[in-house]
Motif scaffolding. Structure first.
Motif: not given
Lengths: 108, 861
Positions: B354-363, B509-513, B800-802, B806-810
């Protein structure tokens, strides 16, 4: 009767103001008239009549005391001006003259 | 004096229209009348009269003046603003379309995610006593940490209710299972469970017929859902008292009908039987050492949960249960979202998604808003004359801010309408992916949310242009052309950096998932799950298992057949025991081992790899006290020479005949624990067959016939093992699919923004390009000039993003015990992909610019 233009309802309200004297404020006028006419009146109709007559110079007003019942809001006491008294008298005269000249079958 | 108040809204209305000088007098009059009416009438009636009086006061002589300095509205201004906005949309169609598409798809994503989050938050929230309803879990302290289980001793609920005053109600519930039930000639499969007496008092499932105090009072009672009643009897009325046959074994009397649990319930069942009956049929549940059923309690009002948990700490121990198990009451409402436990403490669960998708929505919404901001400020040079003139004529800043905000609000409103249409179109597909039944219902809440979204998005997207554009100095603007300052350019670029950073994070994130999902599907799980068909043995099949298996082996298309009590996937049939003892075992420690009761040939059927020793075989006698451990168990017990060693299992000496290579009987989220096989054909109830590929349908119909021959009153309900296996990863699968879509949309929206900026910037530099061309610059160098500018931006975004991605996916991968490594190529791929999309996006513009005829663009000066 030039320039006076006092409507029928206005005349009634005006006379009530005179009758009530120091007690003549919105709700009291409404109450008095309701009991005399035997019908319900709205605050709006009384107030608009009062405001119109004040504008035309029949009435003057000042704030009276406040009460808890009114939520701390002051009353506005109305008083008829000498001009109003004169107009009322004139109207009464006109009416009684008319009554007098009417045929008797209508009178009885 | 009465305390009733005059109605709020009509008082406010009065203030709105009544001339101020009359307010005190008339309000006083109204109050007095109201008070008098209160003495005569009810409060309701008095209020009604008050409302009517207020309405009647709306007369020209008493109301505020419509003209003059004090105006009631801004219609003129709004009309003007709308017209200007509309004209600018028509004039710059590209910008308008980019904004519209970006905002609409952004809003559509946000709305979809909102609908999904909303429905997730509502799961299991419908129980009336929800704030006092707790599930008692079991914390097993084992040698490798605390494991939290839903299975508790079968007598726990009753003992809790009896011994603790805080426990108002307690109820036991077994697991759901598919059974065959019959009435007359009709027999069908339905999902049922056994529950304690107060079930309908603890949970708020609606009872259509029957009294919740009575329905479960007789041991041989059965309650059915309205849907099952329709299937079985063709009607839902007058079914109470009818007789239902269960598993061709025993008759039960219908004592009530309940409404099928709503889709927002995690518990789904068609019928209910009494726990008393379950106890009679399964005496093992009376032993406190055995865990199985779930336990739910309702605590009395004001009970402190922590104190209660402390109080029941030794409850199971003191009833001669497993000494290492501590009960833990947890709020049932929270369990759905916070159902993951580590070391006996809740550490999240579905809430993470839920948190993940809320963040995605906000993004996504943020990216769309950035587009809007960027394009509006970029267009400033186009509109600075308008602003300059307006300011000179006397427009003040606030009216300009109002103009731009209303423009962006109009934009958002139009986009929202488009977004709603989009949502409506894709909702069926979205439901298919998420496995939910979402619908777009315009409830009051949704309308509020929509208005909120319009305001939020409109203000967020419009705030910067509004504040920036309204601050322009008219003299500067009207005198010279250029109004875009260095700082503004800088801001625009950094917004693009933010956009692209978000896009890159999404790509990584998509690649990792997806890699992780692929990994779970491809990884060698230690056995072959393909073409395995299995079903439960019922009735005559269960009684004549060996005969049946022999016949199954003769069915054409069946390669192997055996039976088991363990289904080798999570959520199926499992078994855990603490009763394994070996030489040198610390008597204090408690080790849970997964045990698999199997028949001959099962190990061969599923292709388990025997590393040393042998499998169970009919060639040997007395196989019943032999055992095959997995490697982890052997390592745990510290056996150097496992074959032939004797281990005590459940009080019986058992000889090790083989060691099997570790295999995954649970998901990759959990590490493989110690496990063993024992040969117990009599305890098995699942028939497993390996069938030949290519002729599944024929084989299944043959098996159906065979099953019907043995069991005329049952129908075959088969499953495929590989499908069940994939179902274990369903939630990841969903996250993967959804994140793919949402990231795609996010990336498209940022590219749209980039496209808009590129076209704007080439337009601005058109004269420069013309001069360059005259001086002999090649097409290629012009393309490079413009592309270089954007390349720099994207490179900064990558840098900036890499690290962030990295933090998010790990962090996400930490959830899995068996996971892919985050290798550099994932990040390189995301970076290259970002640059390539950026280049591709701007290439259209740059190539167009490089082909320009200098004579044309330099003509007018």
């Amino acid at each position: 009767m030039k320039k006076t233009k006092l409507g029928e309802f206005e005349e009634l309200v005006l006379m009530t103001v005179v009758v009530l004297q120091a007690d003549a404020y919105g709700v009291e006028i409404k109450r008095e008239l309701e009991s005399r006419l035997n019908e319900t009146l709205s605050v709006g109709s009384i107030q608009s009549a009062l405001k119109r007559m004040e504008e035309k110079g029949f009435l003057k007003s000042e704030f009276g005391e406040a009460s808890q019942k009114r939520g701390g809001k002051r009353k506005r006491i109305y008083q008829a001006t000498p001009h109003a008294h004169k107009v009322l008298q004139e109207m009464k005269d006109v009416r009684s003259q008319l009554w007098a000249s009417m045929p008797s079958m209508v009178r009885s | 004096m009465n305390n009733a108040k005059t109605p709020n809204w009509s008082r406010r209305l009065l203030y709105f229209f009544l001339r101020e000088e009359y307010r005190e007098e008339i309000e006083g009059d109204l109050n007095e009348t109201f008070e008098e009416n209160l003495e005569q009438y009810s409060v309701k009636k008095a209020r009604k009269i008050y409302n009517r009086e207020v309405i009647k006061l709306i007369r020209p002589i008493l109301t505020k003046k419509m003209s003059g300095t004090q105006k009631l509205n801004h219609y003129g201004m709004i009309q003007h603003n709308l017209r200007v906005a509309f004209r600018s949309y028509m004039r710059y169609k590209n910008t308008f379309l980019i904004n519209l598409v970006g905002l609409a798809s952004g809003l559509a994503c946000t709305l979809l995610i909102y609908l999904w989050v909303q429905s997730e938050l509502q799961v299991n929230q419908f129980h009336e006593n929800g704030d006092r309803l707790y599930q008692v879990l079991a914390n097993n302290s084992t040698s490798n940490g605390i494991r939290t289980d839903r299975a508790t001793p079968g007598g726990l609920a009753e003992a809790l209710a009896e011994e603790l005053p805080e426990v108002e109600l307690a109820v036991t519930e077994t697991w759901t299972n598919t059974y065959t039930i019959a009435h007359g000639e009709t027999n069908l499969k339905a999902v049922g469970q056994y529950v304690g007496k107060d079930y309908f008092k603890v949970f708020s499932y609606e009872l259509l017929q029957g009294d919740k105090d009575e329905v479960l009072s007789e041991q041989r009672n059965i309650l059915i859902s309205d849907k099952l009643a329709l299937r079985l009897f063709g009607t839902t009325s007058d079914v109470v008292g009818k007789i239902i046959n269960f598993q061709q074994f025993r008759d039960y009397q219908v004592s009530g009908v309940f409404k099928s649990p709503p889709s927002s319930s995690t518990h789904q069942f068609d019928f209910i039987m009494t726990y008393e009956e379950f106890k009679e049929l399964n005496s093992w549940v009376l032993n406190w050492k055995n865990n199985g059923p779930s336990t739910f309690v309702i605590l009395s009002e004001g009970t402190d949960l922590e104190a209660f948990n402390l109080k029941i700490k030794d409850f199971i121990r003191s009833h001669n249960g497993e000494p290492n198990i501590t009960p833990l009451a947890t709020r049932y409402n929270d369990l759905y979202l916070h159902g993951k436990f580590e070391n006996g403490i809740s550490v999240g669960g579905r809430i993470a998604n839920i948190r993940l998708f809320s963040v995605i929505a906000f993004f996504i919404l943020g990216i769309a808003c950035i587009n809007f901001m960027n394009l509006s400020t970029a267009r400033v040079s186009r509109r600075n004359k308008e602003i300059g003139v307006k300011k000179t004529v006397g427009a003040n800043r606030s009216s300009l801010i109002f103009q731009f905000l209303s423009e962006s609000l109009l934009m958002t409103t139009v986009s929202l309408v488009l977004a709603l249409i989009l949502v409506w179109l894709v909702l069926p597909e979205f439901n298919h992916i998420t496995g939910k039944q979402l619908s777009l219902v315009f409830s009051g809440e949704l309308i509020l949310i929509l208005i909120g979204t319009i305001l939020f998005t409109g203000l967020m997207a419009g705030s910067y242009p509004a504040l920036y554009l309204s601050a322009i100095r008219p003299i500067k603007v009207l005198k010279s052309q250029s109004a875009s300052s260095k700082s503004q350019l800088w801001l625009r670029k950094s917004l693009v950096v933010v956009q692209f950073s978000i896009s890159i994070i999404l790509i990584v994130s998509v690649i990792v998932i997806n890699n992780q999902i692929q990994f779970t599907q491809d990884k060698n799980i230690g056995f072959n799950k393909d073409n395995i068909l299995y079903f439960e043995a019922e009735g005559q099949v269960e009684l004549n298992m060996e005969t049946f298996l022999q016949e199954v082996r003769n069915v054409p298309g069946v390669l192997k057949a055996s039976s088991t009590a363990h289904s080798f996937v999570e959520g199926g049939y499992t078994g855990l025991t603490y009763n394994v003892k070996w030489d040198g075992k610390d008597p204090e420690s408690s080790v849970g081992m997964e045990y698999m009761r199997v028949n001959y040939e099962l190990i061969e059927l599923l292709d388990f790899e025997i590393t040393t020793g042998r499998s169970f075989s009919t060639d040997f006698k007395a196989e019943y006290n032999k055992v095959i451990f997995n490697e982890t168990a052997i390592k745990l017990m510290g056996l150097n020479e496992p074959i032939g060693a004797t281990i005590n299992i459940g009080g019986r000496d058992t000889q090790i005949v083989g060691v099997v290579k570790d295999f995954h009987y649970k998901t990759f989220r959990q590490e493989v624990g110690p496990a063993y096989f024992v040969l117990k054909p009599d305890d098995t109830w699942l028939i497993m067959t390996k069938i030949a590929q290519g002729e599944e349908q024929e084989t299944i119909s043959r098996l159906n016939d065979l099953y019907a021959k043995f069991n005329p009153d049952f129908s075959l309900d088969y499953k495929f093992l590989d499908q069940d296996y994939e179902a274990q990863y369903q939630s990841e699968q969903r996250v993967a699919t959804l994140s793919k879509y949402f990231s795609g949309i996010g990336i498209i929206i940022s590219c749209l923004g980039l496209l808009g900026l590129a076209s704007f910037s080439t337009e601005m530099r058109i004269k420069e390009i013309g001069i360059r061309k005259i001086l002999g610059s090649s097409r290629f160098s012009i393309v490079r000039l413009i592309t270089g500018e954007f390349t720099k931006i994207v490179l900064i975004a990558i840098v900036l993003a890499l690290p962030i991605s990295y933090l998010i996916t790990s962090n996400w991968l930490d959830d899995f015990a068996y996971r892919i490594e985050l290798s550099w190529w994932i990040f390189a791929l995301a970076g290259v992909f970002a640059i390539l999309t950026a280049w591709f996006t701007v290439s259209v513009q740059t190539i167009k610019a490089s082909m320009i005829n200098p004579a044309q663009c330099l003509r007018n000066e």
